[in-house]
Motif scaffolding. Structure first.
Motif, PDB file in Angstrom:
ATOM      1  N   ALA A  43      24.226  24.255  21.162  1.00  0.00           N
ATOM      2  CA  ALA A  43      23.881  25.627  20.782  1.00  0.00           C
ATOM      3  C   ALA A  43      23.510  26.456  22.006  1.00  0.00           C
ATOM      4  O   ALA A  43      23.906  27.624  22.116  1.00  0.00           O
ATOM      5  N   ALA A  44      22.770  25.875  22.927  1.00  0.00           N
ATOM      6  CA  ALA A  44      22.386  26.599  24.147  1.00  0.00           C
ATOM      7  C   ALA A  44      23.609  26.911  25.004  1.00  0.00           C
ATOM      8  O   ALA A  44      23.694  27.986  25.607  1.00  0.00           O
ATOM      9  N   ARG A  45      24.577  25.988  25.051  1.00  0.00           N
ATOM     10  CA  ARG A  45      25.821  26.243  25.797  1.00  0.00           C
ATOM     11  C   ARG A  45      26.588  27.418  25.224  1.00  0.00           C
ATOM     12  O   ARG A  45      27.211  28.181  25.954  1.00  0.00           O
ATOM     13  N   GLU A  46      26.543  27.587  23.897  1.00  0.00           N
ATOM     14  CA  GLU A  46      27.216  28.727  23.269  1.00  0.00           C
ATOM     15  C   GLU A  46      26.611  30.041  23.756  1.00  0.00           C
ATOM     16  O   GLU A  46      27.316  31.044  23.833  1.00  0.00           O
ATOM     17  N   ARG A  47      25.331  30.037  24.055  1.00  0.00           N
ATOM     18  CA  ARG A  47      24.644  31.268  24.489  1.00  0.00           C
ATOM     19  C   ARG A  47      24.621  31.445  26.001  1.00  0.00           C
ATOM     20  O   ARG A  47      24.588  32.573  26.479  1.00  0.00           O
ATOM     21  N   THR A  48      24.599  30.333  26.746  1.00  0.00           N
ATOM     22  CA  THR A  48      24.423  30.443  28.198  1.00  0.00           C
ATOM     23  C   THR A  48      25.598  29.913  29.007  1.00  0.00           C
ATOM     24  O   THR A  48      25.683  30.174  30.204  1.00  0.00           O
ATOM     25  N   GLY A  49      26.447  29.125  28.381  1.00  0.00           N
ATOM     26  CA  GLY A  49      27.569  28.521  29.098  1.00  0.00           C
ATOM     27  C   GLY A  49      27.188  27.315  29.926  1.00  0.00           C
ATOM     28  O   GLY A  49      27.990  26.822  30.718  1.00  0.00           O
ATOM     29  N   TYR A 103       8.199  22.478  29.283  1.00  0.00           N
ATOM     30  CA  TYR A 103       7.798  23.742  28.653  1.00  0.00           C
ATOM     31  C   TYR A 103       7.605  23.666  27.136  1.00  0.00           C
ATOM     32  O   TYR A 103       7.274  24.670  26.515  1.00  0.00           O
ATOM     33  N   GLY A 104       7.820  22.518  26.527  1.00  0.00           N
ATOM     34  CA  GLY A 104       7.876  22.427  25.073  1.00  0.00           C
ATOM     35  C   GLY A 104       6.561  22.388  24.330  1.00  0.00           C
ATOM     36  O   GLY A 104       6.550  22.342  23.096  1.00  0.00           O
ATOM     37  N   GLY A 105       5.442  22.433  25.019  1.00  0.00           N
ATOM     38  CA  GLY A 105       4.154  22.312  24.351  1.00  0.00           C
ATOM     39  C   GLY A 105       3.823  23.410  23.366  1.00  0.00           C
ATOM     40  O   GLY A 105       3.033  23.207  22.451  1.00  0.00           O
ATOM     41  N   GLY A 106       4.436  24.583  23.489  1.00  0.00           N
ATOM     42  CA  GLY A 106       4.120  25.707  22.618  1.00  0.00           C
ATOM     43  C   GLY A 106       5.049  25.866  21.432  1.00  0.00           C
ATOM     44  O   GLY A 106       4.923  26.817  20.668  1.00  0.00           O
ATOM     45  N   ALA A 121      16.949  26.861  34.910  1.00  0.00           N
ATOM     46  CA  ALA A 121      16.986  28.319  34.918  1.00  0.00           C
ATOM     47  C   ALA A 121      16.156  28.882  33.773  1.00  0.00           C
ATOM     48  O   ALA A 121      16.163  28.368  32.654  1.00  0.00           O
ATOM     49  N   GLU A 122      15.429  29.962  34.079  1.00  0.00           N
ATOM     50  CA  GLU A 122      14.521  30.577  33.105  1.00  0.00           C
ATOM     51  C   GLU A 122      15.242  31.006  31.828  1.00  0.00           C
ATOM     52  O   GLU A 122      14.715  30.844  30.728  1.00  0.00           O
ATOM     53  N   ASP A 123      16.467  31.543  31.955  1.00  0.00           N
ATOM     54  CA  ASP A 123      17.190  31.982  30.759  1.00  0.00           C
ATOM     55  C   ASP A 123      17.522  30.802  29.854  1.00  0.00           C
ATOM     56  O   ASP A 123      17.451  30.909  28.632  1.00  0.00           O
ATOM     57  N   TYR A 124      17.832  29.666  30.443  1.00  0.00           N
ATOM     58  CA  TYR A 124      18.130  28.473  29.653  1.00  0.00           C
ATOM     59  C   TYR A 124      16.868  27.979  28.941  1.00  0.00           C
ATOM     60  O   TYR A 124      16.913  27.630  27.765  1.00  0.00           O
ATOM     61  N   VAL A 125      15.768  27.970  29.647  1.00  0.00           N
ATOM     62  CA  VAL A 125      14.487  27.562  29.055  1.00  0.00           C
ATOM     63  C   VAL A 125      14.183  28.432  27.844  1.00  0.00           C
ATOM     64  O   VAL A 125      13.835  27.920  26.768  1.00  0.00           O
ATOM     65  N   GLU A 126      14.334  29.731  27.977  1.00  0.00           N
ATOM     66  CA  GLU A 126      14.041  30.653  26.873  1.00  0.00           C
ATOM     67  C   GLU A 126      14.931  30.387  25.665  1.00  0.00           C
ATOM     68  O   GLU A 126      14.463  30.409  24.526  1.00  0.00           O
ATOM     69  N   VAL A 127      16.215  30.137  25.913  1.00  0.00           N
ATOM     70  CA  VAL A 127      17.148  29.864  24.813  1.00  0.00           C
ATOM     71  C   VAL A 127      16.747  28.587  24.084  1.00  0.00           C
ATOM     72  O   VAL A 127      16.682  28.553  22.853  1.00  0.00           O
ATOM     73  N   VAL A 128      16.483  27.527  24.825  1.00  0.00           N
ATOM     74  CA  VAL A 128      16.106  26.252  24.200  1.00  0.00           C
ATOM     75  C   VAL A 128      14.821  26.400  23.398  1.00  0.00           C
ATOM     76  O   VAL A 128      14.749  25.969  22.236  1.00  0.00           O
ATOM     77  N   LEU A 129      13.814  27.025  23.971  1.00  0.00           N
ATOM     78  CA  LEU A 129      12.549  27.182  23.251  1.00  0.00           C
ATOM     79  C   LEU A 129      12.716  28.045  22.004  1.00  0.00           C
ATOM     80  O   LEU A 129      12.093  27.768  20.965  1.00  0.00           O
ATOM     81  N   ASP A 130      13.566  29.063  22.081  1.00  0.00           N
ATOM     82  CA  ASP A 130      13.852  29.888  20.909  1.00  0.00           C
ATOM     83  C   ASP A 130      14.494  29.047  19.804  1.00  0.00           C
ATOM     84  O   ASP A 130      14.129  29.159  18.634  1.00  0.00           O
TER      85      ASP A 130
END
Length: 112
Positions: free
Chosen positions: A33-39, A53-56, A5-14
């Motif tokens: 940490a991502a589970r705390e934000r996204t469940g 997605y981690g190249g950046g 899911a896009e929201d999970y990707v954004e949280v992890v990359l952040d």
């Protein structure tokens, strides 16, 4: 590879973007940490996000629970970690010394 899911990707990359130079964290810590934000999410899902997605972001600062770099990028990751002065063990291949260089998202006092 599976879709994440896009929201999970954004949280992890952040979260990965917040790892300071000279420090490293694990797939499991990021998943917690991502589970705390996204469940949702797991260390394996974090690995999928990083592979796709981690190249950046500073991907080399994310290691396994044992401190080992991901096998497919280990040589380059170790090189980058050493260039940042990350504490390493004497294993062969070397691993991040997580007691010295480990980072957790909640240690900087910012909101998750």
């Amino acid at each position: 590879m599976r879709e994440v899911a896009e929201d999970y990707v954004e949280v992890v990359l952040d979260l990965v973007q917040r790892i300071p130079p000279g420090r490293a964290t694990t797939y499991g810590v990021l998943a917690e940490a991502a589970r705390e934000r996204t469940g949702k999410g797991s260390a394996r899902t974090v690995g999928t996000v990083m592979a796709q997605y981690g190249g950046g972001v500073p991907w080399w600062r994310v290691v396994t629970a044992s401190g080992a770099a991901a096998e497919r990028v280990a040589g380059r990751a170790i090189e980058l970690l050493r260039s940042e002065g990350v504490a390493m063990t004497r294993h062969d291949p070397p691993r991040v010394d997580l007691t010295e260089a480990g980072w957790e998202p909640w240690e900087d006092g910012s909101q998750m």
